[in-house]
Design an enzyme around this catalytic site. Sequence first.
Site: not given
Length: 353
Positions: A57, A99, A180, A298
């Site tokens: 980020a 990003q 965010y 995962l």
Amino acid sequence: MSRLFEPLTLRGATARNRIWVAPMCQYSAAEGMPHDWHLVHLGARAVGGAGVVLTEATAVSPEGRISPQDTGIWNDEQAAVWARIAAFVQGQGALAGIQLAHAGRKASTRRPWEGRGVVAAEDGGWTPVGPSALAFPGLAEPLALDDDGIAKVRADFVAATRRALSAGFDLVELHAAHGYLLHEFLSPLSNTRSDCYGGDLAGRMRLPLEIVEDVRTVWPQDKPLVLRVSASDWTEGGWTPEDSVALAKEAAARGVDLVDCSSGGNALTEIPLTPGYQVPFAAAVRAGAGVPTGAVGLITDPAQAEQILADGHADVVLLARELLRDPQWPLHAAAALGAEVSWPVQYERARLA
């Protein structure tokens, strides 16, 4: 042929496979400046065979950082260092993605290994902002953005996109997940505004969609634009998978090419962490909005990743922790799935030994 190792073309960019390096914050910058750690961290995953390597980020403004140690791209000096990193990633055969992010009310917090909590002003912290003056549990109360503040956020995303272009990145991902700022506007858990940026679903989607439009005006038409969403808040009264389908439709109409489907982050809640637990979100958005999606969460086994794509649940898989454990996971996955891929010539002798 392995579906995982089929190339994927989005607009004018073709990834060599469908394994993407998910954004992973390193909390290792000073004044937003990336450095050799970021070059080696991201470069190693490109050497390891990933199709797309996404930066962590990357804040569009100083106040948009999660922690004081986050990277940024709010000035030309930062962009120049990112250019070196992007060029190395591309030199290894991967697409370089960035990003772009604003942490909103979850800004000015400590690095994970320093313990959860707020960074005080005397330690380099600042007052966060958000759609409403509602604090995330355990963090500071943010200032609610006024019209000028919203205009600044939009301008910051545009300026950051221009710098990403100058740095040579192949694609941009807009971060609207994990609690965010853009996610905060989307979710009724954090957005209680009564103006045009709050209220119903259309109002709460307004700012993220305006930023998609803003970015698309300066990001070339032959370069892909990706949107990362938290497809569910996992909390009663929060953002839902159905909302995510609606957002994806509107975002695609404005120039988003793929929706990266994560979840959570905007409330303290229990999330069932099982292998591939977020894959159904990617499948639902793909089917409901008719837009390519990325699955994350995962995903650790090559056969598991292959099946996700073969079943049509997503178009790409994004790996994070598994690529920390094994930067060469794509090369090892190719061997496990019987796919023919090129190893770096420097490593070829090890493969044949």
